[in-house]
Design a protein around this motif. Structure first.
Motif, mmCIF file in Angstrom:
data_model
loop_
_atom_site.group_PDB
_atom_site.id
_atom_site.type_symbol
_atom_site.label_atom_id
_atom_site.label_comp_id
_atom_site.label_asym_id
_atom_site.label_seq_id
_atom_site.Cartn_x
_atom_site.Cartn_y
_atom_site.Cartn_z
ATOM 1 N N LEU A 2 17.418 90.464 -20.888
ATOM 2 C CA LEU A 2 17.417 90.348 -22.351
ATOM 3 C C LEU A 2 15.996 90.292 -22.899
ATOM 4 O O LEU A 2 15.683 90.918 -23.923
ATOM 5 C CB LEU A 2 18.188 89.087 -22.769
ATOM 6 N N VAL A 3 15.125 89.549 -22.229
ATOM 7 C CA VAL A 3 13.730 89.452 -22.662
ATOM 8 C C VAL A 3 13.044 90.816 -22.590
ATOM 9 O O VAL A 3 12.312 91.224 -23.496
ATOM 10 C CB VAL A 3 12.966 88.419 -21.805
ATOM 11 N N VAL A 4 13.306 91.552 -21.513
ATOM 12 C CA VAL A 4 12.718 92.890 -21.344
ATOM 13 C C VAL A 4 13.220 93.843 -22.435
ATOM 14 O O VAL A 4 12.442 94.603 -23.024
ATOM 15 C CB VAL A 4 13.052 93.456 -19.946
ATOM 16 N N ILE A 5 14.523 93.801 -22.722
ATOM 17 C CA ILE A 5 15.102 94.667 -23.760
ATOM 18 C C ILE A 5 14.472 94.366 -25.108
ATOM 19 O O ILE A 5 14.130 95.290 -25.866
ATOM 20 C CB ILE A 5 16.632 94.489 -23.815
ATOM 21 N N GLU A 6 14.320 93.066 -25.432
ATOM 22 C CA GLU A 6 13.700 92.696 -26.714
ATOM 23 C C GLU A 6 12.280 93.261 -26.800
ATOM 24 O O GLU A 6 11.871 93.767 -27.851
ATOM 25 C CB GLU A 6 13.670 91.177 -26.869
ATOM 26 N N GLU A 7 11.531 93.172 -25.720
ATOM 27 C CA GLU A 7 10.149 93.670 -25.726
ATOM 28 C C GLU A 7 10.090 95.187 -25.864
ATOM 29 O O GLU A 7 9.130 95.738 -26.427
ATOM 30 C CB GLU A 7 9.440 93.233 -24.442
ATOM 31 N N MET A 8 11.120 95.881 -25.365
ATOM 32 C CA MET A 8 11.139 97.350 -25.414
ATOM 33 C C MET A 8 11.568 97.890 -26.772
ATOM 34 O O MET A 8 11.264 99.045 -27.106
ATOM 35 C CB MET A 8 12.074 97.881 -24.328
ATOM 36 N N LEU A 9 12.266 97.073 -27.560
ATOM 37 C CA LEU A 9 12.766 97.540 -28.851
ATOM 38 C C LEU A 9 11.615 97.794 -29.823
ATOM 39 O O LEU A 9 10.729 96.957 -30.001
ATOM 40 C CB LEU A 9 13.726 96.515 -29.452
ATOM 41 N N ASN A 10 11.636 98.947 -30.473
ATOM 42 C CA ASN A 10 10.614 99.285 -31.473
ATOM 43 C C ASN A 10 11.186 99.316 -32.881
ATOM 44 O O ASN A 10 10.549 99.819 -33.804
ATOM 45 C CB ASN A 10 9.990 100.654 -31.131
ATOM 46 N N THR A 11 12.398 98.795 -33.038
ATOM 47 C CA THR A 11 13.049 98.809 -34.348
ATOM 48 C C THR A 11 12.528 97.664 -35.222
ATOM 49 O O THR A 11 11.978 96.685 -34.721
ATOM 50 C CB THR A 11 14.570 98.658 -34.185
ATOM 51 N N ASN A 12 12.705 97.804 -36.527
ATOM 52 C CA ASN A 12 12.282 96.746 -37.458
ATOM 53 C C ASN A 12 13.126 95.492 -37.300
ATOM 54 O O ASN A 12 12.631 94.377 -37.451
ATOM 55 C CB ASN A 12 12.365 97.254 -38.912
ATOM 56 N N ILE A 13 14.399 95.687 -37.031
ATOM 57 C CA ILE A 13 15.308 94.559 -36.829
ATOM 58 C C ILE A 13 15.559 94.403 -35.325
ATOM 59 O O ILE A 13 15.982 95.352 -34.657
ATOM 60 C CB ILE A 13 16.655 94.781 -37.560
ATOM 61 N N THR A 14 15.269 93.230 -34.800
ATOM 62 C CA THR A 14 15.464 92.966 -33.380
ATOM 63 C C THR A 14 16.364 91.744 -33.209
ATOM 64 O O THR A 14 16.880 91.204 -34.182
ATOM 65 C CB THR A 14 14.112 92.715 -32.680
ATOM 66 N N PHE A 15 16.524 91.303 -31.976
ATOM 67 C CA PHE A 15 17.244 90.066 -31.711
ATOM 68 C C PHE A 15 16.325 89.133 -30.939
ATOM 69 O O PHE A 15 15.386 89.575 -30.267
ATOM 70 C CB PHE A 15 18.522 90.333 -30.906
ATOM 71 N N SER A 16 16.564 87.842 -31.047
ATOM 72 C CA SER A 16 15.762 86.866 -30.320
ATOM 73 C C SER A 16 16.365 86.659 -28.939
ATOM 74 O O SER A 16 17.426 86.065 -28.789
ATOM 75 C CB SER A 16 15.704 85.537 -31.075
ATOM 76 N N ALA A 17 15.669 87.157 -27.913
ATOM 77 C CA ALA A 17 16.170 87.028 -26.548
ATOM 78 C C ALA A 17 16.235 85.561 -26.123
ATOM 79 O O ALA A 17 17.142 85.162 -25.397
ATOM 80 C CB ALA A 17 15.276 87.820 -25.595
ATOM 81 N N LEU A 18 15.272 84.757 -26.577
ATOM 82 C CA LEU A 18 15.243 83.354 -26.162
ATOM 83 C C LEU A 18 16.399 82.562 -26.770
ATOM 84 O O LEU A 18 16.956 81.675 -26.136
ATOM 85 C CB LEU A 18 13.893 82.720 -26.523
ATOM 86 N N ILE A 19 16.756 82.886 -28.015
ATOM 87 C CA ILE A 19 17.956 82.274 -28.613
ATOM 88 C C ILE A 19 19.194 82.715 -27.819
ATOM 89 O O ILE A 19 20.083 81.907 -27.528
ATOM 90 C CB ILE A 19 18.097 82.695 -30.095
#
Length: 393
Positions: free
Chosen positions: A229-246
């Motif tokens: 999940l942390v890796v996916i969050e870091e790879m996302l280049n979109t304006n809206i993301t999700f908080s992997a830590l949450i």
């Protein structure tokens, strides 16, 4: 690298044990170990392990947040209501505001640099707070009023809120345009993180019920998904993301909602992993501290930390207004919400790694905040809870 790992574990554990014996948090000894073994003193740590220290610190943060989620009781939080929600972001926001007002005057930082520093410092420490709140719940102190549950939940979400702010401010420092969508993304990423984490926790509970695997294997499955999940969050280049830590924390909450006994067993396993993760987290952050720079900013940094904490404690007081919580319980909550450690260790060195001009200042103030607030906060909790909280048992 093998020699470095050996030195980190042996001396980190030894210094942590010595600090515990003299009634100090063990993390102080681990920080001191990192400073002594690091490149600015004895230079005994291999560059290869220092090169991956950021990743190791992030893994440690994932472990403590998962453990917090596995121990969180949502039903108690619902009874507390509004204060539980406010504690997730109001105290941190007040501390950030204090930093914006004080840091440019005291440290000579720009407003954006002060915002980055404030985002690093504004988080409370799960490493100090979580074990103590669990102890209070076990002993029955403040449980009827929901005080330890309130602090535990607030501390967990507070960390993620601050990390999302930190990511936003770092992006602005790197030249990314500050837009309304960046700040809209903060609540959106938290909500998406809650949905994703809860869903994964629910699906894992079904999987673990249908397919028998050892608890140790379950821990590795959860940890692997968390890292992904942390890796996916870091790879996302979109304006809206999700908080992997949450999301990571709510995987634990989702598992606990579906099976309390399973959550307790997995939490115990995570507690054992944390023994090693904690050593590497604090020793490696200590290794990044430049002693010569520490002496240059020492007194100003201390004044800044104390000033920002005053703002934070006022924010806690605002959250508790209009509740049935007594004055002595409010005082305890204000004191218990001050320790810094885990998040500061995990992200304090990032501005320096990224080459920001304020990098040394951010890291130095982050480490000083740990050295000052972790022992004082731990002492405040340990010495006051029997006097300030009622025992429901």
């Amino acid at each position: 690298m093998l020699l470095s790992i050996s030195l980190i574990i042996i001396f980190g554990m030894s210094m942590g044990w010595i600090c515990q014996k003299i009634k100090l948090p063990s993390l102080i000894g681990m920080l001191a170990t990192g400073i002594v073994l690091g490149p600015y003193v004895l230079n005994l740590l291999d560059e290869s392990i220092l090169g991956i220290s950021a990743e190791l610190r992030k893994i440690a943060l994932i472990i403590i947040l998962t453990r917090a989620g596995l121990g969180l009781d949502l039903s108690s939080l619902k009874k507390i209501g509004r204060p539980a929600f406010l504690m997730c972001f109001v105290p941190a926001s007040f501390e950030l505001l204090g930093m914006l007002l004080l840091a440019p005057r005291i440290m000579g930082l720009s407003l954006l640099e002060a915002a980055v520093l404030g985002a690093v410092l504004a988080a409370v420490s799960p490493a100090v707070v979580v074990p103590r709140m669990v102890k209070l719940m076990d002993e029955g102190y403040g449980v009827k009023e929901g005080i330890p549950q309130l602090i535990l939940a607030g501390a967990s979400v507070d960390d993620v809120y601050v990390i999302v702010l930190f990511s936003t401010f770092v992006g602005m420092m790197q030249g990314k345009a500050a837009s309304l969508i960046s700040f809209v993304n903060i609540p959106v990423s938290i909500i998406l993180g809650i949905i994703i984490g809860t869903f994964i926790g629910y699906m894992l509970s079904i999987y673990f019920k249908e397919i028998h695997v050892r608890d140790t294997s379950k821990v590795f499955i959860i940890l692997s998904i968390s890292l992904l999940l942390v890796v996916i969050e870091e790879m996302l280049n979109t304006n809206i993301t999700f908080s992997a830590l949450i999301a990571v924390m709510f995987i634990g909450i989702g598992l606990k909602q579906r099976g309390e006994a399973l959550a307790k067993r997995i939490s115990a396993k995570y507690g054992k992993i944390w023994v090693a993760a904690e050593i590497f987290l604090f020793v490696l952050v200590g290794a990044t501290v430049n002693i010569s720079y520490l002496s240059k900013v020492g007194m100003n940094a201390i004044i800044l930390i104390v000033g920002a904490l005053v703002f934070r404690m006022f924010g806690v007081l605002i959250c508790l207004l209009g509740t049935n919580i007594k004055k002595k319980e409010r005082l305890f909550t204000m004191l218990a919400y001050t320790p810094k450690a885990t998040v500061q260790a995990a992200i304090g060195g990032i501005p320096l790694v990224l080459g920001f001009s304020c990098g040394d200042t951010v890291l130095t103030v982050a480490v000083l905040s740990i050295v000052i607030t972790a022992p004082i906060g731990a002492f405040a909790i340990d010495l006051s809870y029997k006097k300030l909280l009622d025992n429901s048992k």
